[in-house]
Design a protein around this motif. Structure first.
Motif, PDB file in Angstrom:
ATOM      1  N   THR A  62       0.724  -1.417   0.409  1.00  0.00           N
ATOM      2  CA  THR A  62       0.484   0.335  -0.312  1.00  0.00           C
ATOM      3  C   THR A  62       1.032   1.639   0.066  1.00  0.00           C
ATOM      4  N   THR A  63       1.680   1.041   0.108  1.00  0.00           N
ATOM      5  CA  THR A  63       2.615   2.007  -0.033  1.00  0.00           C
ATOM      6  C   THR A  63       3.097   3.036  -0.846  1.00  0.00           C
ATOM      7  N   PRO A  64       2.791   4.661  -0.710  1.00  0.00           N
ATOM      8  CA  PRO A  64       3.026   5.060  -2.383  1.00  0.00           C
ATOM      9  C   PRO A  64       4.378   4.810  -3.118  1.00  0.00           C
ATOM     10  N   THR A  65       3.696   4.481  -4.465  1.00  0.00           N
ATOM     11  CA  THR A  65       4.743   4.219  -5.662  1.00  0.00           C
ATOM     12  C   THR A  65       5.317   4.651  -6.961  1.00  0.00           C
ATOM     13  N   ILE A  66       6.175   4.695  -7.338  1.00  0.00           N
ATOM     14  CA  ILE A  66       6.300   5.341  -8.337  1.00  0.00           C
ATOM     15  C   ILE A  66       7.289   3.974  -8.654  1.00  0.00           C
ATOM     16  N   PHE A  67       7.161   3.475 -10.490  1.00  0.00           N
ATOM     17  CA  PHE A  67       7.517   2.852 -10.886  1.00  0.00           C
ATOM     18  C   PHE A  67       8.503   3.812 -12.231  1.00  0.00           C
ATOM     19  N   VAL A  68       9.332   4.003 -11.655  1.00  0.00           N
ATOM     20  CA  VAL A  68       9.947   4.435 -13.759  1.00  0.00           C
ATOM     21  C   VAL A  68      10.537   3.717 -14.363  1.00  0.00           C
ATOM     22  N   ARG A  69      10.492   3.790 -15.530  1.00  0.00           N
ATOM     23  CA  ARG A  69      10.851   2.924 -16.495  1.00  0.00           C
ATOM     24  C   ARG A  69      11.324   4.143 -17.986  1.00  0.00           C
ATOM     25  N   GLY A  70      12.528   3.437 -18.502  1.00  0.00           N
ATOM     26  CA  GLY A  70      13.305   4.164 -20.020  1.00  0.00           C
ATOM     27  C   GLY A  70      12.052   3.549 -21.036  1.00  0.00           C
ATOM     28  N   THR A  71      11.370   4.172 -22.309  1.00  0.00           N
ATOM     29  CA  THR A  71      10.858   3.678 -22.828  1.00  0.00           C
ATOM     30  C   THR A  71      11.922   2.679 -23.942  1.00  0.00           C
ATOM     31  N   ALA A  72      13.020   2.822 -23.855  1.00  0.00           N
ATOM     32  CA  ALA A  72      13.971   1.919 -24.903  1.00  0.00           C
ATOM     33  C   ALA A  72      14.398   0.987 -23.816  1.00  0.00           C
ATOM     34  N   VAL A 119       3.241   4.722 -13.187  1.00  0.00           N
ATOM     35  CA  VAL A 119       4.505   4.460 -14.091  1.00  0.00           C
ATOM     36  C   VAL A 119       4.875   5.657 -14.348  1.00  0.00           C
ATOM     37  N   LYS A 120       6.075   6.055 -14.797  1.00  0.00           N
ATOM     38  CA  LYS A 120       6.466   7.635 -14.974  1.00  0.00           C
ATOM     39  C   LYS A 120       7.722   6.901 -16.164  1.00  0.00           C
ATOM     40  N   GLU A 121       7.086   7.257 -17.538  1.00  0.00           N
ATOM     41  CA  GLU A 121       8.112   6.654 -17.980  1.00  0.00           C
ATOM     42  C   GLU A 121       8.840   7.796 -18.589  1.00  0.00           C
ATOM     43  N   ILE A 122      10.434   7.856 -19.182  1.00  0.00           N
ATOM     44  CA  ILE A 122      11.410   8.755 -19.680  1.00  0.00           C
ATOM     45  C   ILE A 122      11.622   8.958 -20.927  1.00  0.00           C
ATOM     46  N   GLU A 123      10.636   9.025 -21.873  1.00  0.00           N
ATOM     47  CA  GLU A 123      11.259   8.534 -23.271  1.00  0.00           C
ATOM     48  C   GLU A 123      12.585   8.290 -23.665  1.00  0.00           C
ATOM     49  N   GLY A 124      12.581   7.259 -24.709  1.00  0.00           N
ATOM     50  CA  GLY A 124      13.945   6.702 -24.940  1.00  0.00           C
ATOM     51  C   GLY A 124      15.382   6.733 -24.327  1.00  0.00           C
ATOM     52  N   GLY A 125      14.234   6.168 -22.790  1.00  0.00           N
ATOM     53  CA  GLY A 125      15.670   5.945 -21.702  1.00  0.00           C
ATOM     54  C   GLY A 125      16.060   4.842 -22.256  1.00  0.00           C
ATOM     55  N   THR A 126      17.259   4.221 -21.284  1.00  0.00           N
ATOM     56  CA  THR A 126      17.639   3.030 -21.651  1.00  0.00           C
ATOM     57  C   THR A 126      17.453   2.778 -19.869  1.00  0.00           C
ATOM     58  N   HIS A 127      18.279   1.478 -19.650  1.00  0.00           N
ATOM     59  CA  HIS A 127      18.797   1.511 -18.207  1.00  0.00           C
ATOM     60  C   HIS A 127      18.981   1.762 -17.372  1.00  0.00           C
ATOM     61  N   ARG A 128      20.001   2.938 -17.736  1.00  0.00           N
ATOM     62  CA  ARG A 128      21.173   3.672 -17.379  1.00  0.00           C
ATOM     63  C   ARG A 128      20.389   5.061 -17.356  1.00  0.00           C
ATOM     64  N   LEU A 129      19.165   5.160 -16.641  1.00  0.00           N
ATOM     65  CA  LEU A 129      18.168   6.532 -16.663  1.00  0.00           C
ATOM     66  C   LEU A 129      19.142   7.450 -15.618  1.00  0.00           C
TER      67      LEU A 129
END
Length: 182
Positions: free
Chosen positions: A116-126, A147-157
């Motif tokens: 239940t903890t407020p959580t954000i998953f951040v992911r790179g679109t690549a 979920v927040k996406e970072i356009e063009g991001g890889t695993h090394r955001l």
């Protein structure tokens, strides 16, 4: 207290948040705690390939490690942080042991039903580490998540978009930790 973790650190942060009521916010950067044995085995095999190349480079006293890895088929993303790992890690031992991690790596979600903890998953679109197929399960387990996406991001955001990631962390902390970060 807010907890932030990237990759394996994101899985560790998830376990901490699941077991600790003092965690008021969780940010997981470019990793899903929900996995399948097949995807994790593929992930570990890719890392083992990379580590074995690093062992070969050490044995051959390679000085330009990045060029060596690229010549052997390693991707740019795999090579990005190689200097530090190559110099500091016992790559032979890690390469030898990594395939034994499959069961522990895959079993993370069996430790809890819902978070239940407020959580954000951040992911790179690549990046393949938070797959679209995992999003419904994430929403079911992490009932207060987005979920927040970072356009063009890889695993090394954190290397590609340090300011953007820093702003996401600050904003989330200000909303969920009870303190204000400048």
């Amino acid at each position: 207290m807010m907890v932030v973790g990237h990759s394996l650190g994101g899985r560790v942060a998830t376990m901490l948040a699941a077991d600790n009521p003092l965690v008021t916010g969780l940010m997981v950067i470019d990793i899903s705690p929900i996995s399948t044995r097949k995807s994790e085995r593929t992930f570990l095999m890719a890392h083992r390939f990379f580590l074995e190349l690093m062992v070969e480079a050490r044995e051959n006293k390679v000085t330009d490690i990045e060029a060596f890895l690229v010549s052997r088929g390693a991707t740019e993303d795999m090579c990005a942080a190689v200097e530090q790992a190559y110099r500091q890690m016992n790559v032979a031992v890690v390469a030898e042991q990594i395939m034994g991690m499959v069961d522990e790596w895959c079993d993370i979600m069996s430790h809890f039903q819902t978070i239940t903890t407020p959580t954000i998953f951040v992911r790179g679109t690549a990046s393949p580490y938070i797959a679209d197929a995992a999003l419904p399960e994430l929403a079911k387990v992490f009932i207060n998540s987005s979920v927040k996406e970072i356009e063009g991001g890889t695993h090394r955001l954190h290397h590609q978009f340090p300011e953007l990631l820093s702003d996401l962390i600050k904003n989330f902390a200000n909303e969920n930790s009870g303190c204000h970060l400048p």
